[in-house]
Design a protein around this motif. Structure first.
Motif, PDB file in Angstrom:
ATOM      1  N   LEU A  13       0.823  -1.208   0.000  1.00  0.00           N
ATOM      2  CA  LEU A  13       0.000   0.000   0.000  1.00  0.00           C
ATOM      3  C   LEU A  13       0.860   1.263   0.000  1.00  0.00           C
ATOM      4  CD1 LEU A  13      -2.728  -1.178   2.499  1.00  0.00           C
ATOM      5  CD2 LEU A  13      -3.143  -0.469   0.124  1.00  0.00           C
ATOM      6  N   SER A  14       1.957   1.222   0.747  1.00  0.00           N
ATOM      7  CA  SER A  14       2.852   2.374   0.785  1.00  0.00           C
ATOM      8  C   SER A  14       3.439   2.659  -0.600  1.00  0.00           C
ATOM      9  CB  SER A  14       3.969   2.121   1.811  1.00  0.00           C
ATOM     10  OG  SER A  14       4.851   3.215   1.872  1.00  0.00           O
ATOM     11  N   ILE A  15       3.867   1.602  -1.278  1.00  0.00           N
ATOM     12  CA  ILE A  15       4.405   1.757  -2.643  1.00  0.00           C
ATOM     13  C   ILE A  15       3.320   2.267  -3.590  1.00  0.00           C
ATOM     14  CG2 ILE A  15       5.228   0.452  -4.660  1.00  0.00           C
ATOM     15  CD1 ILE A  15       7.428   0.902  -2.749  1.00  0.00           C
ATOM     16  N   GLU A  16       2.121   1.691  -3.493  1.00  0.00           N
ATOM     17  CA  GLU A  16       1.009   2.150  -4.347  1.00  0.00           C
ATOM     18  C   GLU A  16       0.731   3.635  -4.105  1.00  0.00           C
ATOM     19  OE1 GLU A  16      -2.489  -0.240  -3.685  1.00  0.00           O
ATOM     20  OE2 GLU A  16      -1.404  -2.099  -4.088  1.00  0.00           O
ATOM     21  N   GLY A  17       0.721   4.023  -2.842  1.00  0.00           N
ATOM     22  CA  GLY A  17       0.472   5.419  -2.508  1.00  0.00           C
ATOM     23  C   GLY A  17       1.540   6.342  -3.062  1.00  0.00           C
ATOM     24  N   TRP A  18       2.799   5.927  -2.953  1.00  0.00           N
ATOM     25  CA  TRP A  18       3.913   6.733  -3.467  1.00  0.00           C
ATOM     26  C   TRP A  18       3.809   6.883  -4.982  1.00  0.00           C
ATOM     27  CZ3 TRP A  18       6.887  10.255  -1.760  1.00  0.00           C
ATOM     28  CH2 TRP A  18       8.082  10.592  -2.394  1.00  0.00           C
TER      29      TRP A  18
ATOM     30  N   THR B 227      -5.896  11.660  -4.506  1.00  0.00           N
ATOM     31  CA  THR B 227      -6.982  10.893  -3.884  1.00  0.00           C
ATOM     32  C   THR B 227      -6.550   9.448  -3.661  1.00  0.00           C
ATOM     33  OG1 THR B 227      -8.634  12.325  -4.906  1.00  0.00           O
ATOM     34  CG2 THR B 227      -9.382  10.174  -4.116  1.00  0.00           C
ATOM     35  N   GLU B 228      -5.993   8.833  -4.696  1.00  0.00           N
ATOM     36  CA  GLU B 228      -5.548   7.441  -4.575  1.00  0.00           C
ATOM     37  C   GLU B 228      -4.346   7.338  -3.631  1.00  0.00           C
ATOM     38  OE1 GLU B 228      -5.355   3.442  -4.723  1.00  0.00           O
ATOM     39  OE2 GLU B 228      -7.001   4.742  -5.332  1.00  0.00           O
ATOM     40  N   ALA B 229      -3.459   8.316  -3.692  1.00  0.00           N
ATOM     41  CA  ALA B 229      -2.302   8.315  -2.787  1.00  0.00           C
ATOM     42  C   ALA B 229      -2.765   8.378  -1.338  1.00  0.00           C
ATOM     43  CB  ALA B 229      -1.382   9.494  -3.105  1.00  0.00           C
ATOM     44  N   ALA B 230      -3.736   9.238  -1.064  1.00  0.00           N
ATOM     45  CA  ALA B 230      -4.254   9.360   0.302  1.00  0.00           C
ATOM     46  C   ALA B 230      -4.896   8.060   0.758  1.00  0.00           C
ATOM     47  CB  ALA B 230      -5.256  10.514   0.380  1.00  0.00           C
TER      48      ALA B 230
ATOM     49  N   ALA C  39      -4.294   4.927  -0.252  1.00  0.00           N
ATOM     50  CA  ALA C  39      -3.305   3.866  -0.031  1.00  0.00           C
ATOM     51  C   ALA C  39      -2.415   4.163   1.177  1.00  0.00           C
ATOM     52  CB  ALA C  39      -2.463   3.684  -1.290  1.00  0.00           C
ATOM     53  N   LEU C  40      -1.945   5.390   1.286  1.00  0.00           N
ATOM     54  CA  LEU C  40      -1.038   5.716   2.394  1.00  0.00           C
ATOM     55  C   LEU C  40      -1.758   5.708   3.739  1.00  0.00           C
ATOM     56  CD1 LEU C  40       1.101   8.446   0.623  1.00  0.00           C
ATOM     57  CD2 LEU C  40       1.844   6.154   1.327  1.00  0.00           C
ATOM     58  N   THR C  41      -2.998   6.137   3.773  1.00  0.00           N
ATOM     59  CA  THR C  41      -3.764   6.096   5.010  1.00  0.00           C
ATOM     60  C   THR C  41      -3.969   4.657   5.461  1.00  0.00           C
ATOM     61  OG1 THR C  41      -4.862   8.177   4.476  1.00  0.00           O
ATOM     62  CG2 THR C  41      -5.934   6.788   6.110  1.00  0.00           C
ATOM     63  N   ARG C  42      -4.276   3.785   4.522  1.00  0.00           N
ATOM     64  CA  ARG C  42      -4.447   2.359   4.859  1.00  0.00           C
ATOM     65  C   ARG C  42      -3.124   1.744   5.319  1.00  0.00           C
ATOM     66  NH1 ARG C  42      -6.996  -0.843   0.327  1.00  0.00           N
ATOM     67  NH2 ARG C  42      -6.946  -2.489   1.890  1.00  0.00           N
ATOM     68  N   ALA C  43      -2.027   2.104   4.648  1.00  0.00           N
ATOM     69  CA  ALA C  43      -0.714   1.575   5.049  1.00  0.00           C
ATOM     70  C   ALA C  43      -0.370   2.006   6.468  1.00  0.00           C
ATOM     71  CB  ALA C  43       0.364   2.048   4.069  1.00  0.00           C
ATOM     72  N   LEU C  44      -0.656   3.267   6.791  1.00  0.00           N
ATOM     73  CA  LEU C  44      -0.373   3.756   8.148  1.00  0.00           C
ATOM     74  C   LEU C  44      -1.290   3.132   9.191  1.00  0.00           C
ATOM     75  CD1 LEU C  44       0.430   7.515   7.535  1.00  0.00           C
ATOM     76  CD2 LEU C  44       1.991   5.742   8.369  1.00  0.00           C
ATOM     77  N   ALA C  45      -2.494   2.786   8.786  1.00  0.00           N
ATOM     78  CA  ALA C  45      -3.398   2.111   9.730  1.00  0.00           C
ATOM     79  C   ALA C  45      -2.833   0.741  10.102  1.00  0.00           C
ATOM     80  CB  ALA C  45      -4.791   1.968   9.117  1.00  0.00           C
TER      81      ALA C  45
ATOM     82  N   TYR D 244       3.674   9.856   3.417  1.00  0.00           N
ATOM     83  CA  TYR D 244       2.440  10.529   3.838  1.00  0.00           C
ATOM     84  C   TYR D 244       2.685  12.030   4.023  1.00  0.00           C
ATOM     85  CZ  TYR D 244      -1.889  11.410   6.376  1.00  0.00           C
ATOM     86  OH  TYR D 244      -3.100  11.896   6.784  1.00  0.00           O
ATOM     87  N   ALA D 245       3.823  12.383   4.599  1.00  0.00           N
ATOM     88  CA  ALA D 245       4.158  13.807   4.756  1.00  0.00           C
ATOM     89  C   ALA D 245       4.242  14.490   3.394  1.00  0.00           C
ATOM     90  CB  ALA D 245       5.474  13.971   5.519  1.00  0.00           C
ATOM     91  N   ARG D 246       4.846  13.812   2.426  1.00  0.00           N
ATOM     92  CA  ARG D 246       4.943  14.389   1.079  1.00  0.00           C
ATOM     93  C   ARG D 246       3.552  14.569   0.463  1.00  0.00           C
ATOM     94  NH1 ARG D 246       9.994  14.589  -1.473  1.00  0.00           N
ATOM     95  NH2 ARG D 246       8.713  15.638  -3.022  1.00  0.00           N
ATOM     96  N   LEU D 247       2.647  13.633   0.736  1.00  0.00           N
ATOM     97  CA  LEU D 247       1.262  13.777   0.293  1.00  0.00           C
ATOM     98  C   LEU D 247       0.638  15.014   0.931  1.00  0.00           C
ATOM     99  CD1 LEU D 247      -1.473  12.813  -0.941  1.00  0.00           C
ATOM    100  CD2 LEU D 247      -1.766  11.486   1.165  1.00  0.00           C
TER     101      LEU D 247
END
Length: 131
Positions: free
Chosen positions: A9-14, A23-26, A28-34, A46-49
């Motif tokens: 998910l982190s890679i997908e978000g990046w 929208t898609e980055a948020a 994926a990264l939100t799910r990865a952080l969860a 996530y910070a870069r997002l």
């Protein structure tokens, strides 16, 4: 690790962030952080997002979290987190904190030498008496 859901998910978000799909980055990264809230690479992404979304203060909170975890953070990510936070702090007028962050970046063993050189130049510029 490469096959864990959080990592994927982190890679997908990046990748979504690099394409400009915030929208898609948020998502994926939100799910990865969860799944892995303390993972420094995902926190950096996530910070870069958040910067891309013009949420600088929230991004600084994420970068500060990385800064507090220096021993367990890959050097490249720690270095980038310091430099990104320093730039924003300077833009916000907090030169003292920017200088401290650039100095922290200079203590990193490893990381991208070009980023370190940029940090050194910025530190010299901010710390010069002519400023």
């Amino acid at each position: 690790r490469l096959s864990t859901p959080a990592y994927r998910l982190s890679i997908e978000g990046w990748r979504s962030l690099e394409r400009g799909d915030l929208t898609e980055a948020a998502r994926a990264l939100t799910r990865a952080l969860a799944l892995r809230p303390d993972e420094p690479v995902t926190l950096y992404r996530y910070a870069r997002l958040l910067f891309a979304q013009r949420q600088d203060d929230a991004a600084l909170v994420a970068l500060a979290s990385i800064h507090r975890r220096q021993p367990s953070t890959p050097p490249t990510i720690y270095l980038l987190a310091c430099v990104d936070a320093a730039r924003v702090k300077e833009q916000q007028g907090d030169v003292r904190t920017a200088i401290e962050l650039y100095r922290s970046a200079m203590t990193v063993s490893g990381g991208d030498q070009r980023v370190k050189q940029d940090a050194q130049l910025q530190l010299a510029r901010l710390a010069s008496p002519a400023r």
